[in-house]
Structure formats: structure tokens, C-alpha cells
Design a protein around this motif. Sequence first.
Motif, PDB file in Angstrom:
ATOM      1  N   THR A 128      21.350  14.517   5.705  1.00 30.07           N
ATOM      2  CA  THR A 128      22.355  15.238   4.799  1.00 30.07           C
ATOM      3  C   THR A 128      21.572  16.448   3.667  1.00 30.07           C
ATOM      4  N   VAL A 129      22.031  17.555   4.082  1.00 34.39           N
ATOM      5  CA  VAL A 129      21.399  18.762   3.259  1.00 34.39           C
ATOM      6  C   VAL A 129      22.547  19.289   2.214  1.00 34.39           C
ATOM      7  N   VAL A 130      21.953  19.620   0.904  1.00 32.79           N
ATOM      8  CA  VAL A 130      22.613  20.214   0.037  1.00 32.79           C
ATOM      9  C   VAL A 130      21.968  21.471  -0.523  1.00 32.79           C
ATOM     10  N   VAL A 131      22.687  22.479  -0.519  1.00 31.73           N
ATOM     11  CA  VAL A 131      22.146  23.843  -0.870  1.00 31.73           C
ATOM     12  C   VAL A 131      23.047  24.297  -2.444  1.00 31.73           C
ATOM     13  N   VAL A 132      22.369  24.758  -3.076  1.00 34.79           N
ATOM     14  CA  VAL A 132      23.042  24.962  -4.348  1.00 34.79           C
ATOM     15  C   VAL A 132      23.007  26.380  -4.601  1.00 34.79           C
ATOM     16  N   GLY A 133      24.219  27.188  -4.607  1.00 40.56           N
ATOM     17  CA  GLY A 133      24.387  28.726  -4.718  1.00 40.56           C
ATOM     18  C   GLY A 133      24.595  29.292  -3.551  1.00 40.56           C
ATOM     19  N   GLY A 134      25.949  30.004  -3.679  1.00 41.16           N
ATOM     20  CA  GLY A 134      26.310  30.771  -2.583  1.00 41.16           C
ATOM     21  C   GLY A 134      26.155  32.336  -2.467  1.00 41.16           C
ATOM     22  N   GLY A 135      25.056  32.663  -3.015  1.00 48.41           N
ATOM     23  CA  GLY A 135      24.724  34.253  -2.677  1.00 48.41           C
ATOM     24  C   GLY A 135      24.050  34.324  -1.234  1.00 48.41           C
ATOM     25  N   PHE A 136      23.297  35.243  -1.096  1.00 48.44           N
ATOM     26  CA  PHE A 136      22.998  35.782   0.119  1.00 48.44           C
ATOM     27  C   PHE A 136      21.798  34.685   0.644  1.00 48.44           C
ATOM     28  N   ALA A 137      20.855  34.408  -0.244  1.00 46.96           N
ATOM     29  CA  ALA A 137      20.077  33.426   0.020  1.00 46.96           C
ATOM     30  C   ALA A 137      20.473  32.130   0.308  1.00 46.96           C
ATOM     31  N   GLY A 138      21.246  31.539  -0.593  1.00 47.18           N
ATOM     32  CA  GLY A 138      21.804  30.406  -0.093  1.00 47.18           C
ATOM     33  C   GLY A 138      22.722  30.181   1.000  1.00 47.18           C
ATOM     34  N   ILE A 139      23.613  31.184   1.382  1.00 46.90           N
ATOM     35  CA  ILE A 139      24.327  31.081   2.511  1.00 46.90           C
ATOM     36  C   ILE A 139      23.660  31.294   3.809  1.00 46.90           C
ATOM     37  N   GLU A 140      22.459  32.065   3.816  1.00 45.70           N
ATOM     38  CA  GLU A 140      21.627  32.174   4.993  1.00 45.70           C
ATOM     39  C   GLU A 140      20.597  31.109   5.014  1.00 45.70           C
ATOM     40  N   VAL A 141      20.157  30.361   4.340  1.00 45.69           N
ATOM     41  CA  VAL A 141      19.292  29.163   4.566  1.00 45.69           C
ATOM     42  C   VAL A 141      20.305  28.002   4.961  1.00 45.69           C
ATOM     43  N   PHE A 142      21.475  28.140   4.263  1.00 46.22           N
ATOM     44  CA  PHE A 142      22.488  27.013   4.780  1.00 46.22           C
ATOM     45  C   PHE A 142      22.948  27.014   6.061  1.00 46.22           C
ATOM     46  N   ALA A 143      23.088  28.342   6.550  1.00 42.73           N
ATOM     47  CA  ALA A 143      23.559  28.465   7.968  1.00 42.73           C
ATOM     48  C   ALA A 143      22.598  28.501   8.932  1.00 42.73           C
ATOM     49  N   GLU A 144      21.141  28.800   8.549  1.00 43.53           N
ATOM     50  CA  GLU A 144      20.247  28.705   9.562  1.00 43.53           C
ATOM     51  C   GLU A 144      19.756  27.336   9.458  1.00 43.53           C
ATOM     52  N   LEU A 145      19.833  26.454   8.563  1.00 42.22           N
ATOM     53  CA  LEU A 145      19.274  25.336   8.723  1.00 42.22           C
ATOM     54  C   LEU A 145      20.622  24.361   9.712  1.00 42.22           C
ATOM     55  N   ARG A 146      21.767  24.831   9.389  1.00 42.19           N
ATOM     56  CA  ARG A 146      22.836  24.128  10.071  1.00 42.19           C
ATOM     57  C   ARG A 146      22.282  24.462  11.794  1.00 42.19           C
ATOM     58  N   SER A 147      22.110  25.795  12.013  1.00 41.26           N
ATOM     59  CA  SER A 147      21.801  25.952  13.312  1.00 41.26           C
ATOM     60  C   SER A 147      20.457  25.380  13.705  1.00 41.26           C
ATOM     61  N   LEU A 148      19.537  25.064  13.061  1.00 40.39           N
ATOM     62  CA  LEU A 148      18.287  24.348  13.387  1.00 40.39           C
ATOM     63  C   LEU A 148      18.638  22.759  13.721  1.00 40.39           C
TER      64      LEU A 148
END
Length: 487
Positions: free
Chosen positions: A175-195
Motif C-alpha cells: 500500500t502506497v499513500v501520497v499526501v498532496g494533490g499538486g503536480f509533485a504528488g500526482i506525478e509521483v503517485f502515477a509514476e509509482l502506480r506504473s512502476l
Amino acid sequence: MTSSVNSTATSAPAVPKILVVGGGYAGFYTAWKLEKTLRKGEAEITVVDPLPYMTYQPFLPEVAAGSIEARHSVVALRRHLKRSTVITAKVTGIDHAHKLATITPPVGEPWQQEYDQIVVTAGAVSRTFPIPGIADNAIGLKSIEEAVAIRDRLMSNFDKAALLPPGPERDRLLTVVVVGGGFAGIEVFAELRSLASALLGAYPQLTFDDTHFHLIEAMGRIMPEVSLATSEKVLAELAQRGAFVHLDTQVKGAVDGNVELSTGDVIPTDLIIWTAGVMANPQVVRGSDLPVEERGRIVTRPDLRVGTDEEIVEGAWAAGDVSAVPDLTGGGVGGFCVPNAQHAVRQGKLLAKNITAVLRGEAPRDYVHKNLGAVAGLGLGRGAFQKGKIGFTGPLAWLAHRGYHGLAMPTWERKLRVIGGWCNNLLLGRDLVNLQTVQNPRYVFEEFAARPRPAQPPVTPPAEPRGAGKEADKPEAVDAAKAAASR
């Protein structure tokens, strides 16, 4: 008749000393461009930063996902600043009234450095709130070290989870939890989902449904840099990929990795990534006598000199995330330039020209830059693009993201390394090597290293009765004495 001529030796004027505090975007570009605009011997440039490199932060999500080699997303200061003195240390005090800066090295004693012009470009750090457990369990995304640690943590958790039966502990590891929906948060969230999706091919014990991704955003939308329509497309795409975005939700606690939400839900996890805002570097700002506004940034004029329209602080300049630079285009938040790389790079370039102009008795120019748009990477082949009213997602937006940042990366040496890495990944696939043990490189050596045995306490022999030695030489006499004693 003789005449005497009295000649007075005139010493050459002192060379102006320029001190750049911080080697990030704005600081690096200021020093880099000053080296090109100033004539040889026209000024001395010193750059002080606790790290010997500039980090290209837009690449951090891709570093976390293993799409870019960590070393390729940083620029070595000493390699590219040929005419500057680079000091790997912290500036812990600025006494501009006397034009002295206190420099604190990692070893040795602090010292005071004189300067004529100071450029404060110390950047920003992660801004957190006193939420229980966040300081102990979360990790930010402002440095290359954090991005590498995120990547290795996720991959190590896959190794551990593959050995466990289905259950709460395996769910927690995946389980991965990212706090913050700005550019940095969305990008690392989506990139880790891809990884994570790519990793599943190497772990037949695990399935897509075993992985859980949650993004927590306190506002009612994500990515304020793009239009609402584009942000909704991103939300829909993330939902299709099995990722959950919690809007209008706050984190109330994260003790022992249990993320408590304002909705009452609790998400157990082993990886919490905090991207919910930044603040101007407090160590530099609080240690200076330069004027500061209510958000903790240095008060800066449109021409990047410190001060206001009414009063200029001579010899002091600021740029980047640590400064409050008025946005003359009218597009900034609260009338100021937003803290992003687009502004910091351009401010650094103009800063070099303005400092050169002032040293030559010319007038500096105001900083005016209209937002060029926004691009975001959301995993391999996925992206988001916004330019004015035009916004879209998908492969074309992903290509725009890579094209823009590939060209924006400073120095051709670094551009070629990054683009070359992308080409290698396209041909060879994503590199899935996990190097988490590099964070404790001596563990094998320590486990098997021979150690000296602990010193034994000295042993005092018992006192020997007089004559015992002589009797011991006569075994028959000793035996007879023992037999008599036993009667």
C-alpha cells in the motif's frame, strides 16, 4: 635646478565579491550566466550550498519510478561552474548591515565571509504540519536522495510481500499513500502506480489487486496548475488504473504507519510520501536581517533586488522559491510568482544580467514571464498537458512532457545522459534493480567481520601451602595424606 616629483602609488580597486547562497535552479543559473556575462576579473563569484550539485526536481517522480538514473537528474556544480568558487557548506547567518555571511561547514568551525553583492536563492523545503506520526514515518520529495529511497522502499516491499500469504501484513507492504494533490504528488503517485504494474510481471505470487494506491488531497480538486476539465481527465485515468484519490480529505495521524483520515478511514501502509506544500528555507531566512513577508519569503522587487518599491536594500538580491517576486503578468497567486522551476530558472538568468548591469552602472530590468503552460508525466506513455484553454491527456501529452523537460535540463552533457537513458529504457525495458542496501552499505562487512575477543579478567591462583610443591613431587606421600584425612 632640480625638481622632485612626488608620486603616490594608487592601488587597484578591489574586485567586487558576489556571494550566491544556494546552488539550486536560481542559484546555479545565476552563477552559470554570470560567468558568461562578466569579463574576466570583473567580479569574484562564490556559491555556497550544502550539496555539491543542483537537482532538477521535475525529474524526481521519474527517478522514484526508475525511469531516470538518479545521477543523471543532478548537475555537478564544480563541473559546470568553472570560474566560481564552490563551497559545500551551509549559510547559517546573513548580516547584510555589515555585508557578512556566516558559513558553517560539515566539519570544522564556522567562519564569516565578506561580500559586496549577495544573491539569496536558498530554495524551499517540505512544509509539514504537527500531525502525529508524519515526522517519524513519512518521506518528502524535494531531494534526489528521497526519490531513490522511495523507489528502493517500494521494490523492497515487493520482495517481502512475495514471501507472505495474503493478509493484513502483505496488504500493508503493498500500500502506497501520497499526501498532496499538486503536480509533485500526482506525478509521483502515477509514476509509482506504473512502476508497481511493471514489477508484478516479476512476482508471480502477487496480483494487481494486491497493490493499493491512495492519494489524499485536502482540496476539492487536484493539480490547480491545469484546468478543471484536464484535472478530471487525470482523475478518471487514475481510477481506471486502480488508484484511489480522496478529495476534501485531511490526514489526522500516521502513527506506526496507520494513516488516519478525516473521513474516519484508516489506511495501514509502509510508504507515506508527503508532497503537501513547501516553504522558504527557514534556516537561511530566519538567520538573516533581510526583510521577510508574512509567508516567510524574502521581500523582493520586480527587478529581483531585495526591498520594496519605496526602498531598495542595496547589494542584496533574491530569486526562486525563497523569494516573494511580484508577478507582473497578473497570473500569480496573491500577486506573486508561484514557486516552480519555470520561474526559478528564468529569474536566475535575469539575475545574472541585472547584477552585471548594476556593476557597470546600468539599470536592472524587471522580471516578466507569462506561464508557458504545464506538462506532467503520469507513468510510461501517459501524461497531461495544459496551454491556455487547451488541455489533454494521453501519449501525446507524455511526449510533450519529456520533450520539454529533456530540453530544459541544464547543460548538454546532462541532456544527453537523460535522453540516452530514456532511449535505453525504450529498447531494454525499465531497470528493476533494487539497491536499498546502499543505505546501509556495511551490513555484510559488519556481519562477518572478525572482532577481537573481549579482555578476560585476570585470574589469581590460589595460595600454595608451604611444602605443597615438595609433597607433589612424591605422589605416594600425597595419597597417604589423603587416606589419613578421610579416616
